[in-house]
Design a protein around this motif. Structure first.
Motif, mmCIF file in Angstrom:
data_model
loop_
_atom_site.group_PDB
_atom_site.id
_atom_site.type_symbol
_atom_site.label_atom_id
_atom_site.label_comp_id
_atom_site.label_asym_id
_atom_site.label_seq_id
_atom_site.Cartn_x
_atom_site.Cartn_y
_atom_site.Cartn_z
ATOM 1 N N TYR A 70 0.847 -1.187 0.000
ATOM 2 C CA TYR A 70 0.000 0.000 0.000
ATOM 3 C C TYR A 70 0.882 1.236 0.000
ATOM 4 N N GLU A 71 1.948 1.204 0.831
ATOM 5 C CA GLU A 71 2.936 2.271 0.852
ATOM 6 C C GLU A 71 4.335 1.649 0.833
ATOM 7 N N LEU A 72 5.249 2.288 0.082
ATOM 8 C CA LEU A 72 6.625 1.806 -0.012
ATOM 9 C C LEU A 72 7.571 2.989 0.156
ATOM 10 N N ASP A 73 8.444 2.911 1.149
ATOM 11 C CA ASP A 73 9.391 3.978 1.450
ATOM 12 C C ASP A 73 10.800 3.522 1.096
ATOM 13 N N LEU A 74 11.352 4.119 0.042
ATOM 14 C CA LEU A 74 12.704 3.781 -0.420
ATOM 15 C C LEU A 74 13.646 4.972 -0.328
ATOM 16 N N ARG A 75 13.337 5.927 0.500
ATOM 17 C CA ARG A 75 14.150 7.151 0.587
ATOM 18 C C ARG A 75 15.619 6.843 0.853
ATOM 19 N N ASP A 76 16.476 7.588 0.162
ATOM 20 C CA ASP A 76 17.924 7.560 0.407
ATOM 21 C C ASP A 76 18.522 6.170 0.269
ATOM 22 N N THR A 77 18.038 5.402 -0.686
ATOM 23 C CA THR A 77 18.648 4.107 -1.006
ATOM 24 C C THR A 77 19.364 4.228 -2.350
ATOM 25 N N PRO A 78 20.362 3.375 -2.607
ATOM 26 C CA PRO A 78 21.092 3.442 -3.890
ATOM 27 C C PRO A 78 20.424 2.634 -4.991
ATOM 28 N N ILE A 79 19.133 2.448 -4.905
ATOM 29 C CA ILE A 79 18.427 1.630 -5.889
ATOM 30 C C ILE A 79 18.528 2.276 -7.268
ATOM 31 N N VAL A 80 18.745 1.456 -8.290
ATOM 32 C CA VAL A 80 18.952 1.947 -9.657
ATOM 33 C C VAL A 80 17.678 1.843 -10.479
ATOM 34 N N ARG A 81 16.937 0.766 -10.298
ATOM 35 C CA ARG A 81 15.673 0.591 -11.023
ATOM 36 C C ARG A 81 14.726 -0.246 -10.180
ATOM 37 N N LEU A 82 13.447 -0.120 -10.490
ATOM 38 C CA LEU A 82 12.428 -0.883 -9.798
ATOM 39 C C LEU A 82 11.948 -2.027 -10.673
ATOM 40 N N PRO A 83 11.563 -3.136 -10.084
ATOM 41 C CA PRO A 83 11.201 -4.301 -10.899
ATOM 42 C C PRO A 83 9.863 -4.123 -11.615
ATOM 43 N N ASP A 84 9.760 -4.696 -12.802
ATOM 44 C CA ASP A 84 8.477 -4.731 -13.490
ATOM 45 C C ASP A 84 7.475 -5.500 -12.635
ATOM 46 N N GLY A 85 6.253 -5.064 -12.664
ATOM 47 C CA GLY A 85 5.223 -5.743 -11.886
ATOM 48 C C GLY A 85 5.083 -5.239 -10.468
ATOM 49 N N LEU A 86 5.934 -4.301 -10.046
ATOM 50 C CA LEU A 86 5.802 -3.735 -8.707
ATOM 51 C C LEU A 86 4.436 -3.055 -8.562
ATOM 52 N N GLU A 87 3.753 -3.316 -7.452
ATOM 53 C CA GLU A 87 2.450 -2.708 -7.193
ATOM 54 C C GLU A 87 2.508 -1.904 -5.894
ATOM 55 N N VAL A 88 2.242 -0.609 -6.020
ATOM 56 C CA VAL A 88 2.162 0.274 -4.856
ATOM 57 C C VAL A 88 0.866 1.063 -5.005
ATOM 58 N N ARG A 89 -0.094 0.822 -4.142
ATOM 59 C CA ARG A 89 -1.425 1.388 -4.368
ATOM 60 C C ARG A 89 -1.538 2.850 -3.968
ATOM 61 N N SER A 90 -0.846 3.261 -2.906
ATOM 62 C CA SER A 90 -1.068 4.610 -2.390
ATOM 63 C C SER A 90 0.121 5.540 -2.556
ATOM 64 N N ARG A 91 1.266 5.228 -1.954
ATOM 65 C CA ARG A 91 2.370 6.185 -1.866
ATOM 66 C C ARG A 91 3.705 5.473 -2.076
ATOM 67 N N LEU A 92 4.486 5.983 -3.036
ATOM 68 C CA LEU A 92 5.831 5.481 -3.301
ATOM 69 C C LEU A 92 6.804 6.638 -3.155
ATOM 70 N N ASP A 93 7.697 6.537 -2.159
ATOM 71 C CA ASP A 93 8.621 7.626 -1.853
ATOM 72 C C ASP A 93 10.043 7.212 -2.190
ATOM 73 N N LEU A 94 10.623 7.892 -3.189
ATOM 74 C CA LEU A 94 11.986 7.630 -3.644
ATOM 75 C C LEU A 94 12.874 8.853 -3.435
ATOM 76 N N THR A 95 12.541 9.680 -2.475
ATOM 77 C CA THR A 95 13.312 10.895 -2.200
ATOM 78 C C THR A 95 14.790 10.565 -1.976
ATOM 79 N N GLY A 96 15.657 11.302 -2.663
ATOM 80 C CA GLY A 96 17.091 11.153 -2.438
ATOM 81 C C GLY A 96 17.711 9.912 -3.043
#
Length: 341
Positions: A70-96
């Protein structure tokens, strides 16, 4: 086959023990953020459904397949890409997430926050959001051919490479294009029902605003302004500025009036003067009613000879102290540049 449901506490125990819980549903908040003190597991289950997953600050570069939240918080991570098929219904935070390069196609989410994703140049096809924040995404320049932004708030502050908005953006509650100097037009069918912040953007003439934006409240750096202040700063009077009692509004008036023009028209007091490799420097002060003094240093770039007026703390006593403070030093004795360019 029934889906196994467990609490966050049960999920922590199962994941840490290596138990097979792929495909399970976790109720509540699964907190693996750095602040929580829990390490990111070496093997995170696939096809997991979680109400809220927080991994902020963890050194992760990828996510498990089949993740639903429903919510996914990825702030300040070194993630390069997100996987196909990812489902986030409400809030996706990729700040920083300053290494993020791409989003999955057909991503549908209520609120998408990409603030400070400085490596992101484009967003995915068929994106569907209500609220989109691309603030300080300096490299962002390409919109998808097809996407949906459903009338919410669009934050684009600091998108310095951005040159246009796509025609399918037709209705917004608010639009922030502050510090978007290359954005010089808006879609002709765009309607903004709330406010638009155009401080230091390329929208320098009210004729650049389409009819549907004409009734929106104008803002300059977060402060409500009228069209005279936004588009005709030459009409601002020095007495108007000096008599303004609201500190935020005075800040905007100063910004529009220009520090160089203001210091001259207000007969600024000379506090100090010297010479550096760029030429003469002056430290100037203007006393403001019900506010701290405005103190600024006038100096010249050694390479271009361009003059700069830079505001410094009001207690600054000399040009040397001002130069040190501008360079990030509290003690001027610590500021000893070998060469200035």
């Amino acid at each position: 086959m029934a889906v196994a449901t467990m609490t966050a506490g049960e999920a922590y125990a199962a994941i840490s023990s290596g138990a097979a819980i792929a495909g399970a549903r976790v109720e509540g908040v699964l907190d693996f953020s750095v602040q929580s003190g829990r390490p990111w597991p070496s093997h995170f289950p696939e096809d997991l459904e979680v109400d809220v997953l927080n991994v902020a600050g963890q050194p992760i570069e990828s996510l498990p397949r089949g993740l639903k939240t429903y919510e996914l918080d990825l702030r300040d991570t070194p993630i390069v890409r997100l996987p196909d098929g990812l489902e986030v219904r409400s809030r996706l935070d990729l700040t920083g997430c300053d290494r993020l390069e791409s989003l999955p196609a057909e991503l549908t989410v209520g609120t998408l926050i990409l603030r400070g994703c400085v490596a992101l140049q484009a967003i995915s096809e068929h994106l569907s959001v209500w609220f989109l924040d691309l603030s300080e995404c300096w490299a962002f320049e390409r919109w998808p051919q097809n996407a949906t932004i459903r009338g919410g708030r669009l934050q684009l502050r600091g998108c310095t490479a951005l040159r246009e908005l796509p025609p399918y953006i037709t209705r917004l509650s608010a639009l922030n294009v502050r510090e978007c100097p290359n954005l010089r037009s808006l879609p002709p069918d765009l309607v903004v029902t709330g406010w638009i912040d155009l401080a230091h953007s390329g929208l320098t003439d009210e004729e650049m605003l389409p009819v549907g934006v004409a009734s929106a409240q104008l803002r300059w750096a977060g402060v409500n302004v009228d069209r005279r202040i936004a588009f005709h700063p030459e009409e601002i009077r020095i007495d108007e500025l000096l008599e303004e009692r609201n500190a935020e509004r005075r800040r905007v008036l100063l910004d529009r009036y220009g520090y160089g023009r203001f210091l001259q028209d207000a007969a600024a007091e000379l506090l100090d003067a010297d010479v550096d490799p760029g030429g003469p420097r002056q430290l100037l002060r203007v006393k403001l009613p019900d506010d701290e003094d405005l103190v600024a240093m006038s100096c010249f770039c050694p390479s271009t000879s361009r003059q700069y007026i830079i505001r410094v703390p009001p207690q600054t006593p000399t040009c040397r102290h001002a130069a040190a403070w501008i360079a990030g030093f509290d003690d001027p004795n610590d500021y000893r540049p070998l060469i200035e360019t």
